[in-house]
Scaffold this active site. Structure first.
Site, PDB file in Angstrom:
ATOM      1  N   LYS A  41       0.056  -5.296  -9.110  1.00 57.67           N
ATOM      2  CA  LYS A  41       0.444  -5.196 -10.561  1.00 57.67           C
ATOM      3  C   LYS A  41      -0.705  -4.669 -10.914  1.00 57.67           C
ATOM      4  O   LYS A  41      -0.835  -4.251 -12.649  1.00 57.67           O
ATOM      5  CB  LYS A  41       0.003  -7.252 -11.059  1.00 57.67           C
ATOM      6  CG  LYS A  41       1.442  -7.407  -9.886  1.00 57.67           C
ATOM      7  CD  LYS A  41       1.849  -8.747 -11.060  1.00 57.67           C
ATOM      8  CE  LYS A  41       3.218  -9.167 -10.203  1.00 57.67           C
ATOM      9  NZ  LYS A  41       3.267 -10.274  -9.314  1.00 57.67           N
ATOM     10  N   ARG A  95       2.126  -1.738  11.869  1.00 59.02           N
ATOM     11  CA  ARG A  95       0.483  -1.887  13.027  1.00 59.02           C
ATOM     12  C   ARG A  95       0.610  -3.522  13.281  1.00 59.02           C
ATOM     13  O   ARG A  95      -0.274  -3.560  14.446  1.00 59.02           O
ATOM     14  CB  ARG A  95       0.149  -1.931  11.204  1.00 59.02           C
ATOM     15  CG  ARG A  95      -0.676  -1.039  10.268  1.00 59.02           C
ATOM     16  CD  ARG A  95      -1.248  -1.715   9.018  1.00 59.02           C
ATOM     17  NE  ARG A  95      -0.075  -2.583   7.945  1.00 59.02           N
ATOM     18  CZ  ARG A  95      -0.617  -2.644   7.279  1.00 59.02           C
ATOM     19  NH1 ARG A  95      -1.290  -2.525   6.205  1.00 59.02           N
ATOM     20  NH2 ARG A  95       1.095  -2.977   6.566  1.00 59.02           N
ATOM     21  N   SER A 133      -4.159  -0.465   2.666  1.00 59.25           N
ATOM     22  CA  SER A 133      -4.830   0.098   1.386  1.00 59.25           C
ATOM     23  C   SER A 133      -5.116  -1.900   0.096  1.00 59.25           C
ATOM     24  O   SER A 133      -5.795  -1.546  -0.169  1.00 59.25           O
ATOM     25  CB  SER A 133      -3.228   0.092  -0.109  1.00 59.25           C
ATOM     26  OG  SER A 133      -2.754   1.551   0.786  1.00 59.25           O
TER      27      SER A 133
HETATM   28  P1  ADP Z   1      -0.426  -1.501   2.673  1.00 59.25           P
HETATM   29  O1  ADP Z   1       0.676  -2.154   3.170  1.00 59.25           O
HETATM   30  O2  ADP Z   1      -1.439  -0.823   3.159  1.00 59.25           O
HETATM   31  O3  ADP Z   1      -0.761  -1.697   1.047  1.00 59.25           O
HETATM   32  P2  ADP Z   1       1.709   0.459   2.381  1.00 59.25           P
HETATM   33  O4  ADP Z   1       2.449  -0.653   1.508  1.00 59.25           O
HETATM   34  O5  ADP Z   1       1.665   1.548   1.053  1.00 59.25           O
HETATM   35  O6  ADP Z   1       0.334   0.078   2.547  1.00 59.25           O
HETATM   36  O7  ADP Z   1       2.426   0.307   3.375  1.00 59.25           O
HETATM   37  C1  ADP Z   1       3.683   1.307   3.188  1.00 59.25           C
HETATM   38  C2  ADP Z   1       4.384   1.876   4.741  1.00 59.25           C
HETATM   39  O8  ADP Z   1       2.725   2.660   5.409  1.00 59.25           O
HETATM   40  C3  ADP Z   1       4.647   0.599   5.291  1.00 59.25           C
HETATM   41  O9  ADP Z   1       6.211   1.014   6.500  1.00 59.25           O
HETATM   42  C4  ADP Z   1       3.206  -0.153   6.217  1.00 59.25           C
HETATM   43  O10 ADP Z   1       3.481  -0.926   7.241  1.00 59.25           O
HETATM   44  C5  ADP Z   1       2.554   1.447   6.510  1.00 59.25           C
HETATM   45  N1  ADP Z   1       0.850   0.978   6.923  1.00 59.25           N
HETATM   46  C6  ADP Z   1       0.395   1.184   5.963  1.00 59.25           C
HETATM   47  N2  ADP Z   1      -1.172   0.921   6.373  1.00 59.25           N
HETATM   48  C7  ADP Z   1      -0.758   1.992   8.018  1.00 59.25           C
HETATM   49  C8  ADP Z   1      -1.970   1.894   9.009  1.00 59.25           C
HETATM   50  N3  ADP Z   1      -3.155   1.692   8.801  1.00 59.25           N
HETATM   51  N4  ADP Z   1      -1.044   2.183   9.961  1.00 59.25           N
HETATM   52  C9  ADP Z   1       0.224   2.479   9.831  1.00 59.25           C
HETATM   53  N5  ADP Z   1       1.144   2.456   9.218  1.00 59.25           N
HETATM   54  C10 ADP Z   1       0.610   1.931   7.975  1.00 59.25           C
END
Ligand code: ADP
Length: 158
Positions: A41, A95, A133
């Site tokens: 948001k 993860r 993130s």
């Molecule tokens: P977050 O969950 O960190 O806010 P996103 O929504 O941008 O990140 O995640 C996008 C994709 O990347 C999802 O499939 C999430 O599981 C994967 N992802 C996020 N962080 C990692 C990580 N540290 N290792 C592997 N995959 C990740």
């Protein structure tokens, strides 16, 4: 041509995302990184900044591997976005068990809506599997050091 779509908020892109993207480059001919713009948001970075950082971090490697890389924004249904780009694969990172629970349900619903689009999961590499993130944004807001979790380009853009 194998087209993959890797969706996420990437706000900001982390070393965990980069690990998944780099490994995806070995399984697709074209990779679309789809930034969900409404997911956060109050975003830390604009779509344009997020796209530029992804491009600067991955662009050269994608080229070297002969993979066409494109970064797009999206608002709607993930399966519609995949179909729009001709992507037969949705790529997600796993993860932990919590990711799995959520992803398994979402994948089943996506498959019901679009059986022609397959979801593939890459398990996180152990050294980055704890990074999210959301936590990076929280650490940053509290004045912590995020340098172990994100690429240099993010630190340069803060
Ligand atoms: P977050 O969950 O960190 O806010 P996103 O929504 O941008 O990140 O995640 C996008 C994709 O990347 C999802 O499939 C999430 O599981 C994967 N992802 C996020 N962080 C990692 C990580 N540290 N290792 C592997 N995959 C990740």
């Amino acid at each position: 041509m194998r087209v993959g779509l890797y969706p996420g908020s990437f706000d900001p892109i982390t070393n965990g995302h980069i690990d998944i993207i780099e490994r995806s480059l070995s399984i697709v001919d074209k990779l679309i990184v789809a930034i969900g713009v409404s997911a956060t948001k109050t975003p830390l970075f604009s779509f344009e900044d997020r796209a530029a950082m992804i491009d600067s971090e991955i662009g050269a490697l994608a080229k070297q591997k002969g993979v066409e890389l494109s970064v797009v924004d999206f608002n709607g249904l993930l399966v519609d976005e995949a179909k729009k780009h001709g992507a037969g694969l949705i790529i997600r990172g796993l993860r932990n068990a919590e990711d799995f629970e959520y992803e398994a349900q979402m994948t089943a619903m996506n498959r019901a809506m679009a059986p022609e689009v397959e979801t593939v999961f890459l398990t996180a590499s152990p050294d980055v599997s704890f990074i999210s993130s959301t936590l990076v944004r929280q650490i940053l807001a509290m004045g912590g050091d995020i340098s172990p979790f994100v690429p240099k380009v993010v630190l340069e853009n803060i």
